[in-house]
Scaffold this motif. Structure first.
Motif, mmCIF file in Angstrom:
data_model
loop_
_atom_site.group_PDB
_atom_site.id
_atom_site.type_symbol
_atom_site.label_atom_id
_atom_site.label_comp_id
_atom_site.label_asym_id
_atom_site.label_seq_id
_atom_site.Cartn_x
_atom_site.Cartn_y
_atom_site.Cartn_z
ATOM 1 N N ASN A 153 37.580 36.545 25.440
ATOM 2 C CA ASN A 153 36.240 36.329 24.805
ATOM 3 C C ASN A 153 35.155 37.345 25.076
ATOM 4 O O ASN A 153 33.977 36.955 25.343
ATOM 5 N N GLY A 154 35.636 38.548 25.543
ATOM 6 C CA GLY A 154 34.470 39.354 26.131
ATOM 7 C C GLY A 154 33.919 39.249 27.630
ATOM 8 O O GLY A 154 32.926 39.785 28.067
ATOM 9 N N ALA A 155 34.591 38.075 28.340
ATOM 10 C CA ALA A 155 34.429 37.882 29.671
ATOM 11 C C ALA A 155 35.274 38.310 30.484
ATOM 12 O O ALA A 155 36.610 38.460 30.007
ATOM 13 N N SER A 156 34.969 38.377 31.917
ATOM 14 C CA SER A 156 36.285 38.698 32.770
ATOM 15 C C SER A 156 36.597 37.127 33.628
ATOM 16 O O SER A 156 35.527 36.500 33.881
ATOM 17 N N TRP A 157 37.802 37.021 33.714
ATOM 18 C CA TRP A 157 38.162 35.846 34.239
ATOM 19 C C TRP A 157 38.913 36.002 35.356
ATOM 20 O O TRP A 157 39.941 36.881 35.538
ATOM 21 N N SER A 158 38.758 35.073 36.382
ATOM 22 C CA SER A 158 39.569 35.364 37.720
ATOM 23 C C SER A 158 40.051 33.747 38.262
ATOM 24 O O SER A 158 39.136 32.759 38.195
ATOM 25 N N LEU A 159 41.106 33.809 38.787
ATOM 26 C CA LEU A 159 41.739 32.585 39.323
ATOM 27 C C LEU A 159 40.918 32.407 40.668
ATOM 28 O O LEU A 159 40.901 33.066 41.403
ATOM 29 N N VAL A 160 40.490 30.994 40.676
ATOM 30 C CA VAL A 160 39.989 30.662 42.037
ATOM 31 C C VAL A 160 40.727 29.815 42.918
ATOM 32 O O VAL A 160 40.843 30.203 44.071
ATOM 33 N N ALA A 161 41.266 28.894 42.380
ATOM 34 C CA ALA A 161 42.430 28.124 43.355
ATOM 35 C C ALA A 161 42.991 27.141 42.227
ATOM 36 O O ALA A 161 42.847 26.803 40.968
ATOM 37 N N MET A 162 44.216 26.707 43.020
ATOM 38 C CA MET A 162 45.322 25.829 42.029
ATOM 39 C C MET A 162 46.425 25.075 43.042
ATOM 40 O O MET A 162 46.438 25.584 44.146
ATOM 41 N N SER A 163 46.417 23.936 42.497
ATOM 42 C CA SER A 163 47.424 23.115 43.261
ATOM 43 C C SER A 163 48.184 21.915 42.319
ATOM 44 O O SER A 163 47.315 21.282 41.447
ATOM 45 N N ASN A 164 49.380 21.924 42.567
ATOM 46 C CA ASN A 164 50.070 21.035 41.654
ATOM 47 C C ASN A 164 49.785 21.219 40.171
ATOM 48 O O ASN A 164 49.787 20.121 39.461
ATOM 49 N N GLY A 165 49.803 22.202 39.450
ATOM 50 C CA GLY A 165 49.220 22.458 38.145
ATOM 51 C C GLY A 165 48.050 22.287 37.717
ATOM 52 O O GLY A 165 47.392 22.405 36.715
ATOM 53 N N TRP A 166 47.154 21.815 38.867
ATOM 54 C CA TRP A 166 45.724 21.993 38.374
ATOM 55 C C TRP A 166 44.864 23.306 38.886
ATOM 56 O O TRP A 166 45.201 23.822 39.982
ATOM 57 N N VAL A 167 44.545 23.767 37.996
ATOM 58 C CA VAL A 167 44.059 25.278 38.168
ATOM 59 C C VAL A 167 42.515 25.307 37.774
ATOM 60 O O VAL A 167 41.986 25.059 36.956
ATOM 61 N N VAL A 168 41.974 26.458 38.719
ATOM 62 C CA VAL A 168 40.418 26.516 38.546
ATOM 63 C C VAL A 168 40.243 28.030 38.382
ATOM 64 O O VAL A 168 40.768 28.701 39.217
#
Length: 776
Positions: free
Chosen positions: A434-449
């Motif tokens: 969508n024209g933005a840059s995305w970065s993984l912040v944190a995740m636990s047991n299938g919950w992703v931010v």
């Protein structure tokens, strides 16, 4: 503005200097921009009762009066109700005053906090259990020096599976004290007679090398373990001698400690340069993944070594992580950088079956690793996966089931989160295009931010929950990202002037056709422009440094600030940039000063053709290799630009290896000036006359006689990557011309290569705004 100190600033609104009149409005806006928070790290742990996750974010904010970054934590619950509502209720922020390292355990129950020591202690270790302090330890300087948390040697701390041990990285203890000279001898009781003679002095001892830029004076990193039952800290024994060790992680059963080892005299590196070279942003330094058994056995071998190398077939292995079931070890490699000599290249992802690898600790041979994601040479289209470009895997990268891991990578001029199936090697882009840059912040047991960033938005939080049926092979369609507004990061919370400015910023990514061979590799320009004032505006082009790095379409405060002042800014991702495939990276060495210059000009023309740049009012701003290109552009095309700003620029490559202040990366000079094959033959501490001529021929100083535009230099006096004498010689060459253009210099006495201290950042970009305002 002849010089400036970065050590002090007024507590009130910053005032422009007398030589920059009429900048009060620009200074006030820059100070407002500087107040915006930035997202740092994130951690996630299972929530109580197993319903959802508890997410902790570390944010930062510039503290201009103190010339530092103010860091603070906030926590919120993530569950189905939060996803449905699309909002979070974060805890009040808690400032991390004096905290050097913050490392929660995977369960989130316990946390290690490290603070700086004082007096006879080098560090203070605090272990917390939820809401109470369990223990505070003051580590003596005789045991170790400062704790590393630099994002490379030290990447936090590693908790053992049973939470009874914490491995971390710190400076090796000082060597044995040298003899004391000139003092009276001690008496029979070992004491000296009082007042018998003046106090003596101790010898300096053998000089010890460091790892260059940002590591000046630091002792080599090594491993230490805190036992939370005995509350004792011990140095890990049996590690390779004459080596730096970092990035520790525990084996699944806690019976081994894995780590990354950088040998100081590696056979791969010492043939050309026997000294230790700079490591910051230099991924071509050989390293291996090794392990020692735990508890520490008695070292019967004469050499006292217990460590076993697990990646002997690779010249680079780092960022080890275990799958949730403990069966698979994954890690990254910069083998492409090792084999070619460029400082950053396409990363490969590898795996080891831990059951087989663990046998090596009992005297067997470590099995060869399997390549999960290999090098992508030249993607067929902008939509095709270009390869992995990242410096580390997430602390907890796996989705439940252990077959799929997530990581953040560069995808051309954007950042994206990808999912990798370990069994097939299949790569799926799981964040929106969508024209933005995305970065993984944190995740636990299938919950992703994840975080979404645009030039008009510092960051926005999004979350997704992958169900059991989707965890084995998640597709992009399965990820229903929900916005999670964080009050401090919402546009409405920003100062009014900043809200108005951000709302007007737009970004366009332009495909650029190279004008010199090879023409089949990627090249793009990211143009930051106004929504309300379409069409050409005064234009600033800015090539990135490296040269093997990139500008991403994401928030970078100084450049968004310049757009808010009425300029369109063109970010130049010339050939050689990361994120476009290995062919693009390898096309530049041996052609610097030619192909990268041609791409900068082609990108500017593409912005002109798109109606986003005014060709009659163009300034160029660049730092490091971007400063190198700035010097080339105004020297090779003196009529194309109106002014230039150079931040710690490379002006004469020969001075980086044959001058009074040598660079910490002399290998860079050969690789980029000569190209990979010639560099392998020629690289060495004593350049030949032919080498020096080549360095001159590809450097901006060759064209210094043609420069006619006003030049502004911003230099860090403690820069070891491109020592200040490099720019000073160029400045002297400019000023001795009878027709010399106007030339200004700011020297920041306490700054190194990045020029990124808050006060330094403020002063240089306010001056940059003043400079371009005068001329375009």
């Amino acid at each position: 503005m002849a010089s400036s100190s970065s050590s002090a600033a007024p507590a009130g609104p910053a005032k422009p200097r007398e030589e920059a009149p009429g900048m009060e409005k620009e200074a006030a806006l820059l100070e407002a921009f500087a107040s915006l928070p930035a997202l740092g790290k994130g951690w996630a742990a299972p929530a109580a009762g197993g319903h959802g996750a508890r997410v902790t974010l570390q944010l930062s904010q510039r503290n201009l009066p103190a010339n530092s970054q103010r860091k603070y934590l906030t926590t919120f619950q993530l569950n189905e109700a939060v996803l449905e509502a699309g909002e979070v209720e974060p805890s009040p922020p808690v400032e991390q005053s004096g905290v050097l390292l913050y490392a929660p355990s995977p369960s989130g129950r316990r946390t290690l906090v490290v603070r700086g020591g004082s007096g006879e202690s080098s560090a203070v270790l605090e272990v917390w259990d939820r809401c109470r302090l369990l223990k505070e330890l003051h580590v003596p300087k005789a045991l170790h020096g400062a704790v590393y948390n630099d994002g490379w040697f030290g990447m936090g701390a590693a908790w053992s599976p049973d939470k009874t041990r914490i491995a971390y990285v710190a400076e090796a203890p000082p060597p044995a004290r040298t003899p004391e000279w000139g003092a009276p001898p001690a008496g029979p009781d070992g004491k000296k007679a009082e007042g018998a003679a003046p106090k003596g002095w101790r010898g300096q001892g053998e000089w010890s090398e460091d790892w260059g830029e940002l590591n000046t004076g630091k002792k080599p990193p090594t491993l230490f373990v805190l036992d939370t039952e005995s509350w004792a800290v011990q140095r890990v024994q049996g590690l390779p001698e004459d080596a730096s060790c970092g990035q520790p992680v525990w084996a699944p059963e806690g019976d081994a400690l894995l780590f990354v080892c950088w040998e100081h005299q590696s056979e791969l590196a010492s043939a050309s340069f026997p000294q230790r070279l700079g490591v910051v942003f230099c991924f071509n330094r050989p390293c291996s993944l090794q392990a020692v058994p735990w508890p520490q056995p008695a070292l019967a071998a004469a050499d006292g070594k217990a460590a076993v190398c697990l990646t002997s077939s690779l010249g680079s292995a780092f960022s080890p992580r275990f799958s949730p079931d403990g069966r698979t070890l994954v890690f990254l490699s910069q083998q492409n950088a090792i084999s070619t000599g460029v400082h950053s290249a396409t990363v490969t992802l590898h795996s080891l079956a831990w059951g087989d690898a663990a046998a090596a600790l009992a005297g067997g041979m470590a099995p060869p690793s399997r390549t999960v994601v290999d090098t992508v040479w030249n993607p067929a289209s902008p939509d095709d996966f270009p390869g992995i470009y990242c410096g580390a895997l997430p602390e907890q990268p796996f989705l439940p089931g252990g077959h799929t891991l997530l990581l953040t990578t560069q995808w051309r001029s954007l950042a994206a989160v990808i999912a990798v199936d370990l069994r097939s090697g299949q790569v799926t882009r799981v964040t929106p295009v969508n024209g933005a840059s995305w970065s993984l912040v944190a995740m636990s047991n299938g919950w992703v931010v994840a975080s979404e960033s645009r030039p008009s938005q510092p960051f926005g939080l999004f979350a997704a929950h992958i169900s059991e049926s989707e965890q084995s092979a998640p597709t992009a369609a399965a990820w229903g990202w929900s916005a999670l507004p964080l009050p401090d990061a919402e546009l409405a919370a920003y100062p009014a002037a900043v809200r108005e400015a951000l709302a007007d910023v737009a970004a366009s990514v332009l495909q650029v056709a190279p004008t010199t061979p090879p023409t089949n590799v990627g090249c793009e320009a990211v143009v930051l422009h106004s929504r309300s004032a379409p069409g050409p505006r005064p234009t600033i082009i800015t090539p990135h440094g490296g040269p093997h790095s990139a500008y991403l379409a994401q928030y970078f405060m100084p450049l968004t600030y310049l757009v808010s002042l009425g300029y369109n800014v063109v970010l130049l991702n010339y050939r050689g940039s990361t994120g476009f495939g290995e062919a693009s990276i390898q096309s530049l060495p041996g052609s610097i000063g030619t192909n990268d210059v041609a791409d900068c000009l082609a990108s500017l023309q593409a912005a002109v053709d798109a109606g986003l740049a005014d060709p009659e009012r163009v300034a160029v701003v660049g730092g490091s290799h971007g400063g190198f290109l700035t010097g080339h552009l105004v020297g090779q095309q003196p009529d194309r630009f109106k002014c230039a700003i150079l931040r710690n620029p490379v002006c004469d490559i020969s001075l980086m290896i044959h001058g009074k202040q040598l660079s910490d990366i002399p290998d860079w000079c050969y690789a980029e000036a000569w190209g990979v094959e010639e560099a392998h033959k020629r690289a060495g501490a004593r350049p030949s006359h032919e080498d020096l001529q080549r360095f001159w021929d590809v450097s901006p100083i060759k064209h210094v006689g043609q420069v006619r535009v006003p030049m502004f230099f911003m230099l860090g006096a403690k820069d070891r990557r491109v020592p200040m004498d490099d720019a000073k010689q160029y400045i002297n060459a400019l000023r001795r011309r009878p027709d010399a253009p106007e030339t200004r210099v700011i020297v920041f006495p306490e700054d190194s290569h990045a020029l990124d201290k808050p006060q330094t950042e403020f002063e240089q970009w306010l001056n940059a705004a003043w400079w371009v305002k005068r001329f375009i």
